[in-house]
Design a protein around this motif. Structure first.
Motif, PDB file in Angstrom:
ATOM      1  N   ASP A  62      -8.449  -2.635  -3.661  1.00  0.00           N
ATOM      2  CA  ASP A  62      -9.345  -3.312  -2.726  1.00  0.00           C
ATOM      3  C   ASP A  62      -8.910  -3.089  -1.286  1.00  0.00           C
ATOM      4  OD1 ASP A  62     -10.918  -4.203  -4.778  1.00  0.00           O
ATOM      5  OD2 ASP A  62     -10.108  -6.234  -4.807  1.00  0.00           O
ATOM      6  N   ARG A  63      -7.617  -3.126  -1.043  1.00  0.00           N
ATOM      7  CA  ARG A  63      -7.133  -2.899   0.322  1.00  0.00           C
ATOM      8  C   ARG A  63      -7.358  -1.447   0.747  1.00  0.00           C
ATOM      9  NH1 ARG A  63      -1.069  -4.179   2.687  1.00  0.00           N
ATOM     10  NH2 ARG A  63      -1.486  -3.420   4.810  1.00  0.00           N
ATOM     11  N   ILE A  64      -7.162  -0.521  -0.181  1.00  0.00           N
ATOM     12  CA  ILE A  64      -7.438   0.896   0.112  1.00  0.00           C
ATOM     13  C   ILE A  64      -8.899   1.071   0.491  1.00  0.00           C
ATOM     14  CG2 ILE A  64      -7.633   3.188  -0.924  1.00  0.00           C
ATOM     15  CD1 ILE A  64      -4.763   2.635  -0.487  1.00  0.00           C
ATOM     16  N   GLU A  67      -9.784  -0.306   3.966  1.00  0.00           N
ATOM     17  CA  GLU A  67      -9.234   0.412   5.117  1.00  0.00           C
ATOM     18  C   GLU A  67      -9.690   1.867   5.180  1.00  0.00           C
ATOM     19  OE1 GLU A  67      -4.801   1.593   6.776  1.00  0.00           O
ATOM     20  OE2 GLU A  67      -5.092  -0.372   5.824  1.00  0.00           O
ATOM     21  N   GLY A  68     -10.001   2.465   4.038  1.00  0.00           N
ATOM     22  CA  GLY A  68     -10.298   3.896   4.005  1.00  0.00           C
ATOM     23  C   GLY A  68     -11.735   4.219   4.375  1.00  0.00           C
ATOM     24  N   TYR A 105       0.300   8.101   4.843  1.00  0.00           N
ATOM     25  CA  TYR A 105       1.271   7.089   5.238  1.00  0.00           C
ATOM     26  C   TYR A 105       0.690   5.680   5.141  1.00  0.00           C
ATOM     27  CZ  TYR A 105      -0.823   6.545   9.913  1.00  0.00           C
ATOM     28  OH  TYR A 105      -1.674   6.283  10.961  1.00  0.00           O
ATOM     29  N   ARG A 106      -0.644   5.553   5.259  1.00  0.00           N
ATOM     30  CA  ARG A 106      -1.250   4.231   5.093  1.00  0.00           C
ATOM     31  C   ARG A 106      -1.291   3.835   3.606  1.00  0.00           C
ATOM     32  NH1 ARG A 106      -0.340   0.755   7.612  1.00  0.00           N
ATOM     33  NH2 ARG A 106      -2.051  -0.417   6.663  1.00  0.00           N
ATOM     34  N   LEU A 215     -11.889  10.498   8.584  1.00  0.00           N
ATOM     35  CA  LEU A 215     -10.838   9.498   8.421  1.00  0.00           C
ATOM     36  C   LEU A 215     -11.349   8.148   8.897  1.00  0.00           C
ATOM     37  CD1 LEU A 215      -7.668  11.367   9.801  1.00  0.00           C
ATOM     38  CD2 LEU A 215      -8.234  10.918   7.400  1.00  0.00           C
ATOM     39  N   PRO A 216     -10.673   7.069   8.540  1.00  0.00           N
ATOM     40  CA  PRO A 216     -11.046   5.774   9.104  1.00  0.00           C
ATOM     41  C   PRO A 216     -10.937   5.791  10.632  1.00  0.00           C
ATOM     42  CG  PRO A 216      -9.491   5.516   7.286  1.00  0.00           C
ATOM     43  CD  PRO A 216      -9.549   6.974   7.587  1.00  0.00           C
ATOM     44  N   GLY A 217     -11.834   5.081  11.275  1.00  0.00           N
ATOM     45  CA  GLY A 217     -11.829   5.053  12.730  1.00  0.00           C
ATOM     46  C   GLY A 217     -13.007   5.812  13.308  1.00  0.00           C
TER      47      GLY A 217
END
Length: 545
Positions: A62-64, A67-68, A105-106, A215-217
């Motif tokens: 869920d956290r992946i 954030e992803g 790394y995340r 990528l995220p962002g």
């Protein structure tokens, strides 16, 4: 812990996933890594469906996902034209019909946070320098952050320490293969890119290849391309302007607004001759390296960790024979060999440049694009959902289209009562085996078989095997004597499991099928007798929440 049950060397994704798996199953684990902190500039970013299933079982998916960056489509372009688009949304037997792009790394940090919450520290700036083993334990010599030395004596050691593995070198295991001639450039960048954010592209033209991965962002992308050469053949140091110029290989009008640090690297395709030497194992890049075609590497390492983790835990707990660990080599070495070969063929095809065979390549890609079954097959293979251990020792049988060794499909079940859809995988154990009985309709003979199996499991393997009944027939639930958990499939989305009639599947903790066949108690008992140790079942470990 001077005497951990398992010492893990390397705190990359493979080592961290293995630590999370073992900790969840109650195994005392120590993790060491020679680096002082996670390395922020790493090649891997893509997490495929099978890996997300594994991360779900570890409790971090869920956290992946939060954030992803979700990616639905992988497009291959040659000579400035779309040739093949693989759409992962065709995957209908998983909760994750897509990829998630997130810097490695995340992913590591999310796993580290998870381990920290469960009281598992990482021993940083700690290096393995010596390794000897006996029939009962391993002696590992470590250098510590203060420059001293320490000796630990784990029962088992797993080398997850990358392509330049110290564990593999200390074992003297061959790492055979070749290095590619083309050096590569990698950087993360802000790009004004006209294509949808849910699509990644890998392009090739006469001057080289270029990958653009979201990528995220906001407008963040990972760029990976073959390093540029000047007119004399000398390599051009990567810069913002060089990355922009090389972007012309895609044929897509785009502007790189800013770049992070550049990294150059060489690719290789290699595989360890053996993944095991006595009480020491290899996993992840320590066992295999290959091209990044299709984003397979990190995913392959996590699957190694899940496969080995439940087996180590089962042996340590005493509810499986030590011989179970032999299956790690048999199962994962073959999968690794397949991925190394597949990624080599894909990368080599995209790197043809002036080779006249590039025209044949373009025809093949266009032919694949025209075939929906071919694109579905590619989606399953790239997602690693298609990886199977068919034909290896310890898996057996066939029922309908499913064989022993296959991954169990994960359809959404609709019971017609609660109106809450649920995934099949979520209803099965991940810390022990599950005997899944599937039946299309009531049958007195089946009821008798179920009642006998309930008694046998309670008597011979208490706590080691859970029983589940999958059926679209609510009437069947009224005839079983014992309180067997029933998965009602009124929508018949799991019909593949019972369309050939009543069936039995022994599902391993990694969601692969150990036994597939008719629900005959004698056959199932023979399989379980070989797979499980009756004496160890009563004192097995229990998972950490």
């Amino acid at each position: 812990m001077p005497h951990p049950q398992v010492l893990i060397v390397g705190a990359g994704p493979t080592g961290l996933a293995l630590a999370a798996q073992l900790t969840r199953l109650g195994v005392d684990t120590r993790v060491i890594d020679k680096h002082a902190a996670p390395l922020e500039l790493t090649k891997s970013a893509a997490l495929h469906a099978r890996t997300l299933e594994h991360l779900r079982d570890l409790g971090v998916a869920d956290r992946i996902l939060a954030e992803g960056q979700r990616v639905d489509v992988l497009t291959l372009r040659t000579s400035h034209r779309d040739r093949l688009s693989v759409d992962f949304r065709v995957l209908d037997d998983t909760a994750y019909p897509h990829l998630v792009d997130i810097p490695q790394y995340r992913t590591e940090q999310i796993l580290i946070d998870h381990l920290t919450r469960h009281g598992v520290p990482l021993h940083r700036s700690t290096t393995l320098v010596g390794l000897t083993s006996t029939d009962t334990e391993v002696t590992a010599t470590l250098t510590t952050p203060d420059g001293g030395t320490e000796t630990v004596t784990p029962q088992w050691v797993v080398g997850c320490d990358g392509a330049h593995s110290t564990v593999r070198d200390l074992l003297g295991v061959d790492f055979d293969g070749t290095t590619y001639s083309d050096p590569w450039v990698l950087c993360d960048a802000v790009v004004d890119w006209p294509l949808p954010r849910n699509e990644m592209t890998f392009s090739s033209d006469g001057s080289g290849t270029y990958g653009v991965f979201p990528l995220p962002g906001r407008r963040r992308f990972r760029l990976a391309y073959t390093q540029t050469s000047d007119a004399t053949g000398r390599l051009v140091p990567p810069t913002h302007s060089d990355a922009q110029a090389a972007l012309s290989r895609t044929g897509i009008p785009a502007t790189i607004e800013s770049t992070d640090q550049f990294w150059t690297f060489n690719l290789a395709r290699k595989q360890a001759a053996s993944y095991r030497a006595g009480r020491v194992f290899l996993a992840g890049d320590a066992a295999h390296v290959h091209t990044p075609f299709g984003g397979q590497g990190l995913n392959l390492g996590v699957a190694d960790a899940i496969n080995l983790g439940w087996k180590l835990a089962a042996v340590i707990a005493g509810w499986a024979p030590t011989a179970l660990l032999d299956s790690y080599q048999a199962e994962r070495h073959r999968i690794g060999r397949q991925v190394v070969r597949f990624t080599h063929l894909g990368a080599a095809a995209m790197l043809l440049r002036g080779d006249p065979r590039r025209h044949l390549r373009d025809l093949v890609l266009s032919g694949l694009q025209a075939s929906m079954p071919a694109r579905q097959l590619l989606a399953h293979r790239l997602s690693q959902l298609a990886h199977s251990y068919r034909g290896t020792a310890g898996v057996t049988g066939r029922r309908g289209g499913l064989h022993g060794g296959d991954r169990l499909p994960d359809p959404t079940l609709f019971d017609g009562i609660t109106h809450q859809p649920q995934r099949l995988h979520d209803q099965l154990a991940t810390d022990r085996h599950t005997l899944l009985l599937a039946a299309p309709k009531p049958d007195p003979a089946l009821t008798t078989q179920i009642n006998r199996l309930v008694d046998t499991l309670a008597r011979r393997w208490p706590g080691a095997v859970e029983l589940r009944l999958l059926t679209p027939a609510w009437q069947l639930t009224q005839t079983v004597r014992a309180p067997v958990p029933v998965l009602l499939d009124r929508g018949r989305s799991a019909q593949k499991l019972y369309d050939a009639g009543a069936a039995a599947f022994v599902i391993r903790p990694d969601r692969h099928i150990g036994y597939a066949g008719p629900p005959e108690p004698n056959r199932i008992e023979r399989y379980l007798s070989a797979a499980l140790s009756r004496a160890g079942a009563a004192h097995r470990t229990h998972p950490v929440g």
